[in-house]
Enzyme design. Structure first.
Site, PDB file in Angstrom:
ATOM      1  CD  GLU A 136      -1.298  -2.533   1.472  1.00  0.00           C
ATOM      2  OE1 GLU A 136      -0.507  -2.635   1.889  1.00  0.00           O
ATOM      3  OE2 GLU A 136      -2.811  -2.885   1.119  1.00  0.00           O
ATOM      4  CG  PHE A 142     -10.046  -9.123  11.212  1.00  0.00           C
ATOM      5  CD1 PHE A 142      -8.179  -9.943  12.287  1.00  0.00           C
ATOM      6  CD2 PHE A 142     -10.394  -9.145   9.948  1.00  0.00           C
ATOM      7  CE1 PHE A 142      -7.840 -10.094  11.370  1.00  0.00           C
ATOM      8  CE2 PHE A 142      -9.004  -9.663   8.920  1.00  0.00           C
ATOM      9  CZ  PHE A 142      -8.111 -10.053   9.691  1.00  0.00           C
ATOM     10  CD  GLN A 143      -7.127  -6.822   8.355  1.00  0.00           C
ATOM     11  OE1 GLN A 143      -8.374  -6.540   7.403  1.00  0.00           O
ATOM     12  NE2 GLN A 143      -6.240  -7.064   7.643  1.00  0.00           N
ATOM     13  CE  LYS A 189     -17.840  -6.246   3.501  1.00  0.00           C
ATOM     14  NZ  LYS A 189     -16.347  -7.655   4.254  1.00  0.00           N
ATOM     15  CG  MET A 200      22.600  11.655   3.304  1.00  0.00           C
ATOM     16  SD  MET A 200      23.945  12.516   2.609  1.00  0.00           S
ATOM     17  CE  MET A 200      22.842  13.241   1.209  1.00  0.00           C
TER      18      MET A 200
HETATM   19  C1  LIG Z   1      12.862   5.932   4.996  1.00  0.00           C
HETATM   20  C2  LIG Z   1      13.783   6.169   5.151  1.00  0.00           C
HETATM   21  N1  LIG Z   1      15.009   6.160   6.665  1.00  0.00           N
HETATM   22  C3  LIG Z   1      16.164   6.054   6.256  1.00  0.00           C
HETATM   23  C4  LIG Z   1      16.409   7.579   6.468  1.00  0.00           C
HETATM   24  C5  LIG Z   1      17.807   7.834   6.672  1.00  0.00           C
HETATM   25  N2  LIG Z   1      18.158   7.994   5.187  1.00  0.00           N
HETATM   26  C6  LIG Z   1      18.217   9.336   4.684  1.00  0.00           C
HETATM   27  S1  LIG Z   1      19.395   8.749   2.958  1.00  0.00           S
HETATM   28  C7  LIG Z   1      19.598   7.410   3.757  1.00  0.00           C
HETATM   29  C8  LIG Z   1      20.589   6.605   3.075  1.00  0.00           C
HETATM   30  C9  LIG Z   1      20.386   6.276   1.843  1.00  0.00           C
HETATM   31  O1  LIG Z   1      21.308   4.971   0.805  1.00  0.00           O
HETATM   32  P1  LIG Z   1      20.652   4.797  -0.601  1.00  0.00           P
HETATM   33  O2  LIG Z   1      19.631   4.966  -1.020  1.00  0.00           O
HETATM   34  O3  LIG Z   1      21.579   4.096  -1.255  1.00  0.00           O
HETATM   35  O4  LIG Z   1      21.909   5.994  -1.414  1.00  0.00           O
HETATM   36  P2  LIG Z   1      23.087   6.865  -1.475  1.00  0.00           P
HETATM   37  O5  LIG Z   1      22.946   7.797  -0.325  1.00  0.00           O
HETATM   38  O6  LIG Z   1      24.114   5.663  -0.553  1.00  0.00           O
HETATM   39  O7  LIG Z   1      22.527   7.024  -2.271  1.00  0.00           O
HETATM   40  C10 LIG Z   1      19.349   6.868   4.958  1.00  0.00           C
HETATM   41  C11 LIG Z   1      19.055   6.213   5.387  1.00  0.00           C
HETATM   42  C12 LIG Z   1      15.292   7.811   5.229  1.00  0.00           C
HETATM   43  N3  LIG Z   1      15.451   9.015   3.654  1.00  0.00           N
HETATM   44  N4  LIG Z   1      14.293   7.337   4.882  1.00  0.00           N
END
Ligand SMILES: Cc1ncc(C[n+]2csc(CCOP(=O)(O)OP(=O)(O)O)c2C)c(N)n1
Lengths: 564, 163
Positions: free
Chosen positions: A50, A112-113, A162, A477
């Site tokens: 979803e 439920f749900q 529902k 990042m």
């Molecule tokens: C759902 C979610 N969880 C955690 C984060 C924190 N976060 C921001 S950038 C990042 C790393 C992303 O890694 P990747 O997709 O491999 O991209 P890269 O930075 O290596 O280009 C994280 C964990 C986020 N933005 N969103």
């Protein structure tokens, strides 16, 4: 003739002109699915989670300007949708999300749900409704679309028990709706507009700073006309890229935490700042106390609560960006005043010096694939015409920096919430909206795994998305922040046991490619984009140590960038 | 500074939680909040006492206005207004104390509304300051229970909050 609630639901969506409904079935919405089965006015897209339904609808909305529409079941269906709803909320994207609910007599019984969907989504929607009477269903749906798409857009949730979908009522879909408690502004105040123009023309070092509001308001043409008329430098936020052509020389690129040197220095040193459909987000302003110390600020925004929220402004204009800009262009053309040409010349000279710093430079002779190079090549190979969605991380910033968007609605990313997992399903929504266009999803090996199951959806509907996976083998990042601010203690930012993405793509019935050498990047991209009717998963093994520059560290001002 | 904000909202289920949720989500202060139906049964009226800098109060009124269920609002502090709060206070009243408490209630224009041989229950109405002053005038050991309604308010003269 009386119709069941489920049939009313279907008729409303058809009458609203909905093209695609992104959803996933479950107990509470089975009457609705039965009604969907018996109609052919619009298509239902079956996703695999979803969250992806909401992101796909969101991508559809961002590239068309039309509302995205979602249907999920009660309980876990609704909670799975919440991330997508919050993502749309932070970026002011019009969505209408229908959640099934347990039958009215069971509400509040821990049935439920059952979850309190209205309560759970309240802080991340523009508005939400619980339908308590089948006779109110059509009007509520009309209101939901009206609220989602007018004023400052945003997601609206409609929770439908529902039993309501089985009960009968006569059908009438109102053409128009008015709500005494909701009257979005339709015109900026002429006196404020006049005041803003006087201030703009008196500027010696002006700067236009524009955001996602320009795109939401479809005001790109008016913005371009105004900017050219004035001859002022312009910078776009992450959400505003493409509103003004990036290849034009008045454009200084993106500003903010990973903005260009010229844009951030221009902001810091300007004397009049013209903010248009932008909200002074902390990723843009850096340290608020050091923000634009010498500037008088004009702010155009549809949402009064955006004005003077983070930064005190001198001339606020509350109104739709397109209308206000059109009015400004008209007043400027009729008036005799012109910008201060001598001052402007000196200002541009200064800006060109900053631009000459070439802040986005990177090592072009490396033996490893540089992520920036992949994006430059992507831009070349698609001739700047692709719709590009992105996930969240370094790859997102590089895409924003290196893919020059000349048109609005082409750059689709989660700016406000920063939702990893957004890019791929959003690309599905874009590809549904524009079946003939090229759609690229720029992602990382971390982000792509958050919604990777949607490869199955793409096979079912034949969506030829090109996935550009900048695989640096780490949560880049996060790794970058740990390198800069935690003395290289890389806590949990390296992932082991990555899948073989090529085989994974193949097992989903798609084409997989792995690219390991810089000299293969361009040819691989050409080969992939030539496969017009196939999804291609391109796994680029990139230099792990590469960082995003420039960078403004926490607490610093826009003039205090870390450069390469 | 302290502000009294009066709000007319659609009398819908959940309207109150939208306001309460807004205040907690954005970290605004609430000193008191009262809500009741009006003569028009489709509307309810809420009175909210809050405090903050001018900037914060401006944001609060803008954010409240942004809620779809809010029809209209008014910051009472923008003009002359009347503010009232009601208090019911149960006091230990024995021997000579009985006389004293009665006298004090008279000074504050309070009314004794319930009596036993050891207890007086008094009703006092006025500004919050006045109610505070009354409570302060009583020895803490004599106070058994205090219940306050929260502030309501209305603008003076011609000015009014209506649809
Ligand atoms: C759902 C979610 N969880 C955690 C984060 C924190 N976060 C921001 S950038 C990042 C790393 C992303 O890694 P990747 O997709 O491999 O991209 P890269 O930075 O290596 O280009 C994280 C964990 C986020 N933005 N969103």
């Amino acid at each position: 003739m009386e119709l069941t609630g489920a049939d009313i639901f279907v008729r409303c969506l058809a009458d609203e002109g909905v093209e695609y409904l992104f959803g996933y079935p479950g107990g509470a919405v089975l009457h609705i699915y039965d009604a969907l089965y018996q109609q052919d006015k619009f298509k239902h897209v079956l996703v695999r989670h979803e969250q992806a339904a909401t992101h796909a609808a969101d991508g559809y909305a961002r590239c068309t300007g039309k509302p995205g529409v979602v249907l999920v079941t009660s309980g876990p269906g609704a909670t799975n949708a919440v991330t997508g709803i919050a993502t749309a909320y932070m970026d002011s994207i019009p969505l209408v999300v229908f959640t099934g609910q347990v039958p009215t007599p069971l509400i509040g019984n821990d049935a439920f749900q059952e979850v309190d969907s209205v309560g759970i989504t309240r802080p991340c929607v523009k508005h939400n409704f619980l339908v308590k009477d089948v006779n109110d269903l059509a009007m509520t749906i009309k209101k939901a679309f009206y609220v989602a798409t007018t004023g400052r857009p945003g997601p609206v949730v409609v929770d439908i028990p529902k039993d309501i979908t089985a009960q009968k009522a006569s059908y009438h879909y109102p053409k128009r709706v008015s709500m005494r408690s909701y009257n979005p502004v339709t015109k900026g105040h002429p006196r404020q507009i006049k005041k803003a123009i006087d201030l703009m023309l008196a500027a010696k070092r002006p700067m236009l700073y524009t955001g996602g509001g320009v795109i939401l308001s479809r005001a790109s043409r008016q913005l371009t006309e105004l900017t050219r008329l004035l001859g002022y430098p312009i910078t776009n936020t992450l959400m505003g890229l493409g509103a003004y052509p990036a290849t034009d020389k008045q454009c200084l690129g993106m500003l903010g935490m990973h903005g260009t040197y010229e844009a951030n220095m221009g902001m810091h040193n300007c004397d009049v700042l013209i903010a248009i459909g932008a909200r002074f987000d902390d990723r843009v302003t850096g340290n608020i106390a050091k923000f634009c110390p010498t500037a008088k600020i004009i702010h155009i925004d549809i949402d009064p609560s955006s004005i003077s929220k983070n930064v005190k402004v001198d001339v606020p204009i509350v109104g739709p960006v397109d209308q206000v800009l059109r009015e400004m262009v008209k007043v400027l053309k009729e008036g005799k005043q012109e910008p201060d040409a001598a001052a402007l010349k000196a200002w541009w000279k200064q800006i060109e010096e900053w631009r000459a710093m070439d802040c986005l430079k990177y090592d072009r002779d490396s033996d490893l694939i540089k992520p920036q190079y992949v994006l430059e090549s992507l831009y070349e190979v698609t001739r700047g015409k692709a719709y590009v969605t992105s996930d969240v991380g370094q790859h997102q910033m590089w895409a924003a920096q290196f893919y020059k968007f000349d048109k609005p609605n082409r750059w689709i990313n989660s700016g406000g919430l920063g939702t990893m997992g957004f890019g791929f399903p959003a690309a599905m929504g874009v590809q549904f909206a524009h079946p003939k266009e090229t759609v690229a999803c720029v992602t990382g090996e971390g982000s792509i795994q958050m919604c990777i199951q949607e490869m199955s959806t793409c096979l079912q509907y034949g969506l030829p998305i090109k996935i550009i996976n900048l695989n640096n083998g780490c949560l880049g990042m996060v790794r970058q922040w740990q390198e800069f601010f935690y003395q290289g203690r890389y806590a949990m930012s390296y992932m082991e046991s990555l899948p073989d993405f090529v085989k994974l793509a193949e097992s989903y019935g798609h084409v997989g490619m792995q690219i390991t050498r810089p000299e293969d990047v361009e040819s691989a991209l050409k080969e992939a984009f030539a496969m017009k009717d196939r999804l291609v998963f391109m796994d680029f093994l990139t230099d792990q140590t590469e960082n995003v520059y420039p960078m403004i560290p926490a607490g610093a001002g826009l003039n205090e960038m870390i450069l390469v | 500074m302290r502000h009294i904000i009066s709000i007319l909202m659609e009398n819908e289920a959940g309207a109150l939680s939208r306001v309460a949720g807004l205040f907690s989500a954005r970290g605004y202060n609430i000193e008191s909040l009262t809500v009741a139906p009006t003569e028009d049964e489709s509307l309810s009226r809420m009175t909210l006492v809050t405090w903050g800098t001018e900037e914060v109060i401006e944001q609060i009124t803008k954010q409240l206005n942004k809620l779809i269920d809010v029809v209209k609002l008014m910051d009472m502090y923008e003009g002359p207004h009347i503010e009232r709060e009601m208090m019911l206070i149960k006091l230990r009243a024995v021997n000579t104390g009985r006389q004293e408490i009665k006298r004090l209630a008279d000074i504050f224009r309070g009314r004794v509304i319930d009596v036993t041989d050891a207890i007086y229950t008094i009703e006092v109405t006025g500004t919050s300051d006045k109610l505070d002053a009354f409570v302060k005038a009583i020895a803490p050991t004599d106070i058994i229970e205090v219940v306050r309604s929260g502030v309501t308010g209305i603008a003076r003269g011609e000015k009014s909050l209506r649809v």
